[in-house]
Design a protein around this motif. Structure first.
Motif, PDB file in Angstrom:
ATOM      1  N   ASP A   1       0.988  -0.696  -0.676  1.00  0.00           N
ATOM      2  CA  ASP A   1      -0.295  -0.192   0.204  1.00  0.00           C
ATOM      3  C   ASP A   1       0.367   0.842   0.360  1.00  0.00           C
ATOM      4  OD1 ASP A   1      -2.203  -1.590  -0.148  1.00  0.00           O
ATOM      5  OD2 ASP A   1      -2.683  -1.461   2.187  1.00  0.00           O
ATOM      6  N   PHE A   2       2.070   1.537   0.977  1.00  0.00           N
ATOM      7  CA  PHE A   2       2.686   2.087   1.258  1.00  0.00           C
ATOM      8  C   PHE A   2       4.100   2.805   0.164  1.00  0.00           C
ATOM      9  CE2 PHE A   2       6.027   4.964   3.940  1.00  0.00           C
ATOM     10  CZ  PHE A   2       4.858   6.435   3.336  1.00  0.00           C
ATOM     11  N   TYR A   3       4.044   1.526  -0.389  1.00  0.00           N
ATOM     12  CA  TYR A   3       5.711   1.719  -1.567  1.00  0.00           C
ATOM     13  C   TYR A   3       5.497   2.124  -2.646  1.00  0.00           C
ATOM     14  CZ  TYR A   3       9.191  -0.934   1.603  1.00  0.00           C
ATOM     15  OH  TYR A   3       9.908  -1.382   2.541  1.00  0.00           O
ATOM     16  N   PRO A   4       4.493   1.815  -3.419  1.00  0.00           N
ATOM     17  CA  PRO A   4       3.641   2.212  -4.463  1.00  0.00           C
ATOM     18  C   PRO A   4       4.260   4.067  -4.716  1.00  0.00           C
ATOM     19  CG  PRO A   4       2.801   0.179  -4.597  1.00  0.00           C
ATOM     20  CD  PRO A   4       3.469   0.694  -2.489  1.00  0.00           C
ATOM     21  N   GLN A   5       3.618   4.698  -3.329  1.00  0.00           N
ATOM     22  CA  GLN A   5       3.192   6.201  -3.297  1.00  0.00           C
ATOM     23  C   GLN A   5       4.817   6.306  -2.836  1.00  0.00           C
ATOM     24  OE1 GLN A   5       1.439   7.125   0.350  1.00  0.00           O
ATOM     25  NE2 GLN A   5       0.556   8.845   0.091  1.00  0.00           N
ATOM     26  N   VAL A   6       5.866   6.120  -2.312  1.00  0.00           N
ATOM     27  CA  VAL A   6       7.127   6.748  -2.370  1.00  0.00           C
ATOM     28  C   VAL A   6       7.923   6.476  -3.097  1.00  0.00           C
ATOM     29  CG1 VAL A   6       8.958   6.127  -0.761  1.00  0.00           C
ATOM     30  CG2 VAL A   6       7.232   5.655   0.636  1.00  0.00           C
ATOM     31  N   GLU A   7       7.217   5.346  -4.368  1.00  0.00           N
ATOM     32  CA  GLU A   7       8.013   5.426  -5.700  1.00  0.00           C
ATOM     33  C   GLU A   7       7.545   6.872  -6.600  1.00  0.00           C
ATOM     34  OE1 GLU A   7       8.906   2.537  -9.193  1.00  0.00           O
ATOM     35  OE2 GLU A   7       7.224   1.929  -8.183  1.00  0.00           O
ATOM     36  N   GLN A   8       6.847   7.646  -6.501  1.00  0.00           N
ATOM     37  CA  GLN A   8       5.861   8.595  -7.219  1.00  0.00           C
ATOM     38  C   GLN A   8       6.461   9.348  -6.770  1.00  0.00           C
ATOM     39  OE1 GLN A   8       4.460   7.524 -10.258  1.00  0.00           O
ATOM     40  NE2 GLN A   8       4.854   5.312  -9.960  1.00  0.00           N
ATOM     41  N   LEU A   9       6.295   9.614  -5.604  1.00  0.00           N
ATOM     42  CA  LEU A   9       6.753  10.608  -4.737  1.00  0.00           C
ATOM     43  C   LEU A   9       8.035  11.181  -5.447  1.00  0.00           C
ATOM     44  CD1 LEU A   9       4.696  10.204  -1.417  1.00  0.00           C
ATOM     45  CD2 LEU A   9       4.707  12.454  -2.851  1.00  0.00           C
ATOM     46  N   LEU A  10       8.914   9.788  -5.168  1.00  0.00           N
ATOM     47  CA  LEU A  10      10.325  10.180  -5.705  1.00  0.00           C
ATOM     48  C   LEU A  10      10.547  10.247  -6.999  1.00  0.00           C
ATOM     49  CD1 LEU A  10      12.042   7.318  -3.296  1.00  0.00           C
ATOM     50  CD2 LEU A  10      12.136  10.049  -2.349  1.00  0.00           C
ATOM     51  N   LEU A  11       9.923   9.662  -7.789  1.00  0.00           N
ATOM     52  CA  LEU A  11       9.472  10.196  -9.280  1.00  0.00           C
ATOM     53  C   LEU A  11       8.988  11.199  -9.649  1.00  0.00           C
ATOM     54  CD1 LEU A  11       8.751   6.613 -10.586  1.00  0.00           C
ATOM     55  CD2 LEU A  11      10.863   7.986 -10.879  1.00  0.00           C
ATOM     56  N   GLN A  12       8.246  12.153  -8.796  1.00  0.00           N
ATOM     57  CA  GLN A  12       8.057  13.182  -9.010  1.00  0.00           C
ATOM     58  C   GLN A  12       8.112  14.651  -8.178  1.00  0.00           C
ATOM     59  OE1 GLN A  12       4.293  13.959  -6.624  1.00  0.00           O
ATOM     60  NE2 GLN A  12       3.986  16.404  -7.365  1.00  0.00           N
ATOM     61  N   HIS A  13       9.265  14.511  -7.384  1.00  0.00           N
ATOM     62  CA  HIS A  13       9.926  15.309  -6.054  1.00  0.00           C
ATOM     63  C   HIS A  13      11.514  15.891  -6.739  1.00  0.00           C
ATOM     64  CE1 HIS A  13       6.369  17.029  -4.668  1.00  0.00           C
ATOM     65  NE2 HIS A  13       5.644  15.776  -4.386  1.00  0.00           N
ATOM     66  N   VAL A  14      12.143  14.349  -7.089  1.00  0.00           N
ATOM     67  CA  VAL A  14      13.594  14.124  -6.800  1.00  0.00           C
ATOM     68  C   VAL A  14      14.022  14.811  -8.297  1.00  0.00           C
ATOM     69  CG1 VAL A  14      15.998  12.906  -6.953  1.00  0.00           C
ATOM     70  CG2 VAL A  14      13.165  12.320  -5.328  1.00  0.00           C
ATOM     71  N   PRO A  15      14.600  15.657  -9.183  1.00  0.00           N
ATOM     72  CA  PRO A  15      14.879  16.026  -9.458  1.00  0.00           C
ATOM     73  C   PRO A  15      15.720  15.561 -10.689  1.00  0.00           C
ATOM     74  CG  PRO A  15      15.466  17.435  -8.472  1.00  0.00           C
ATOM     75  CD  PRO A  15      15.357  16.703  -7.530  1.00  0.00           C
ATOM     76  N   GLY A  16      15.425  15.107 -12.015  1.00  0.00           N
ATOM     77  CA  GLY A  16      16.251  13.669 -13.184  1.00  0.00           C
ATOM     78  C   GLY A  16      15.881  12.268 -12.771  1.00  0.00           C
ATOM     79  N   ALA A  17      14.558  12.318 -11.499  1.00  0.00           N
ATOM     80  CA  ALA A  17      14.722  10.518 -11.207  1.00  0.00           C
ATOM     81  C   ALA A  17      13.426   9.798 -12.678  1.00  0.00           C
ATOM     82  CB  ALA A  17      14.056  10.408  -9.112  1.00  0.00           C
ATOM     83  N   GLN A  18      14.821   8.543 -12.845  1.00  0.00           N
ATOM     84  CA  GLN A  18      14.058   7.900 -13.692  1.00  0.00           C
ATOM     85  C   GLN A  18      13.939   7.056 -12.881  1.00  0.00           C
ATOM     86  OE1 GLN A  18      16.318   8.166 -17.667  1.00  0.00           O
ATOM     87  NE2 GLN A  18      17.629   9.660 -16.609  1.00  0.00           N
ATOM     88  N   ARG A  19      14.638   5.935 -12.446  1.00  0.00           N
ATOM     89  CA  ARG A  19      13.801   5.074 -11.938  1.00  0.00           C
ATOM     90  C   ARG A  19      14.454   5.509 -10.141  1.00  0.00           C
ATOM     91  NH1 ARG A  19      17.044  -0.775 -13.217  1.00  0.00           N
ATOM     92  NH2 ARG A  19      15.612  -1.923 -11.289  1.00  0.00           N
ATOM     93  N   VAL A  20      13.313   4.230  -9.708  1.00  0.00           N
ATOM     94  CA  VAL A  20      13.262   3.897  -8.115  1.00  0.00           C
ATOM     95  C   VAL A  20      13.106   2.872  -7.687  1.00  0.00           C
ATOM     96  CG1 VAL A  20      12.188   4.457  -5.653  1.00  0.00           C
ATOM     97  CG2 VAL A  20      12.071   6.263  -7.275  1.00  0.00           C
ATOM     98  N   PHE A  21      14.477   2.022  -6.621  1.00  0.00           N
ATOM     99  CA  PHE A  21      14.385   1.042  -5.945  1.00  0.00           C
ATOM    100  C   PHE A  21      14.478   0.980  -4.657  1.00  0.00           C
ATOM    101  CE2 PHE A  21      16.812  -2.410  -4.675  1.00  0.00           C
ATOM    102  CZ  PHE A  21      16.277  -3.460  -5.251  1.00  0.00           C
ATOM    103  N   ILE A  22      13.191   0.635  -4.094  1.00  0.00           N
ATOM    104  CA  ILE A  22      12.945   0.632  -2.825  1.00  0.00           C
ATOM    105  C   ILE A  22      13.863  -0.490  -1.531  1.00  0.00           C
ATOM    106  CG2 ILE A  22      11.548   1.115  -0.840  1.00  0.00           C
ATOM    107  CD1 ILE A  22       9.520   2.547  -2.823  1.00  0.00           C
TER     108      ILE A  22
END
Length: 331
Positions: A155-176
């Motif tokens: 429930d939470f990891y997908p939201q974290v991934e989207q928040l990081l992609l949205q707010h971290v400049p230049g982010a293309q991939r997130v690996f939790i």
């Protein structure tokens, strides 16, 4: 474009100014356990370590520029523990689980009084690339109960991934790769000691550990290791998370500490005290607020020292509960 994907796979004491040999029988990294009390603005009673003084805007050091100073400084003064040395003169170490000789850590700490400035109302003055911290507001509630790992992952990891992609400049991939929940009656409590969760070596080792088949390729691009931290039981009224803007903490005050898990060894930074460190916090954080804490950046070098702190102005008995999710961010 990078490949897409995500992953999750004690002794009681009263804190003096210098704590020598304190952690020989205590683990240094998981924070305080169930019992916390305020003595001289620091924590006493049962502590389980298992498991700045400038106003906001003085980035200072490391070649960073000055940010705008707020018209009125808000915050409080409190004591904070910093890395001092090791009691045996050897490189610092910490064990997550009790070792055979019973010595969890050889790290000693020193306590310093400092100003912690409130950035509430001045959120736009902090910058992830420069300061290694960013505030995120108005996070929607997706129904995560934070009661078990499955709920957090699903429930939470997908939201974290989207928040990081949205707010971290230049982010293309997130690996939790993991998370920690801190509760009053849990195994992990607030860590009241200045630290950085990863050294550059341990951050890069995470790529090899979790993504071995892609490590060579991924290591060539910009790599950041970022924690998303947020409360999970409403407004923070005790033990807020404080952080020192990256440019105000010189590299000479960072000391590597080996962090021994049962099956592998990582590395954290103990943070020593120096004049001019710019410690801040974000007051009254609620469940819809989050902090992005950057522990490593292969391109710009920003890294955030942080610690839970005692707010001497608070009279609330409510215990802060929180979650931190740790992720590699590529691009």
């Amino acid at each position: 474009m990078l490949p897409a994907g995500n992953f999750h796979a004690v002794d009681a004491f009263k804190t003096p100014n210098i704590l020598v040999g304190l952690n020989a029988k205590q683990n240094f990294h998981a924070g305080c356990s169930k019992h916390l009390s305020k003595v001289d603005n620091v924590v006493s009673d049962i502590i389980n370590f298992h498991a700045g003084q400038q106003p906001l805007g003085l980035a200072g050091g490391r070649g960073n520029t000055r940010s705008q100073r707020p018209t009125k400084v808000k915050g409080f003064e409190t004591k904070l523990s910093f890395y001092a040395s090791t009691f045996d003169g050897k490189p610092g170490f910490n064990y997550v689980e009790k070792p055979t000789n019973g010595i969890y850590s050889n790290v000693t700490t020193s306590s310093h009084q400092l100003l912690v400035t409130d950035i509430r109302g001045s959120e736009d003055q902090v910058n992830l690339d420069r300061d290694a911290v960013l505030t995120v507001s108005n996070i929607p509630d997706h129904g995560c109960t934070f009661t078990d790992d499955a709920s957090v992952i699903n429930d939470f990891y997908p939201q974290v991934e989207q928040l990081l992609l949205q707010h971290v400049p230049g982010a293309q991939r997130v690996f939790i790769f993991d998370h920690t929940i801190r509760r009053k009656f849990g195994d992990r409590g607030p860590v009241l000691r200045a630290h950085i969760d990863q050294t550059p070596a341990s951050a890069l080792a995470r790529i090899t550990r979790h993504l071995p088949d892609e490590a060579t390729c991924l290591s060539k691009c910009r790599v950041r290791l970022i924690n998303l931290w947020r409360p999970i039981n409403g407004t923070v009224e005790n033990y807020p998370l404080a952080f020192a803007l990256s440019g105000s903490v010189p590299d000479t005050k960072l000391e590597s500490v080996k962090h021994h898990y049962p099956t592998w060894t990582g590395e954290t930074y103990g943070v020593g005290y120096s004049e001019g460190q710019n410690w801040c916090y974000w007051s009254k954080m609620g469940n819809s607020d989050a902090l992005l804490l950057q522990c490593f950046d292969s391109e710009k070098g920003g890294r955030l020292a942080h610690s839970a702190v005692v707010d001497p102005t608070s009279t609330s008995q409510k215990y802060r509960e929180s979650i931190e999710v740790r992720a590699l961010v590529f691009g």
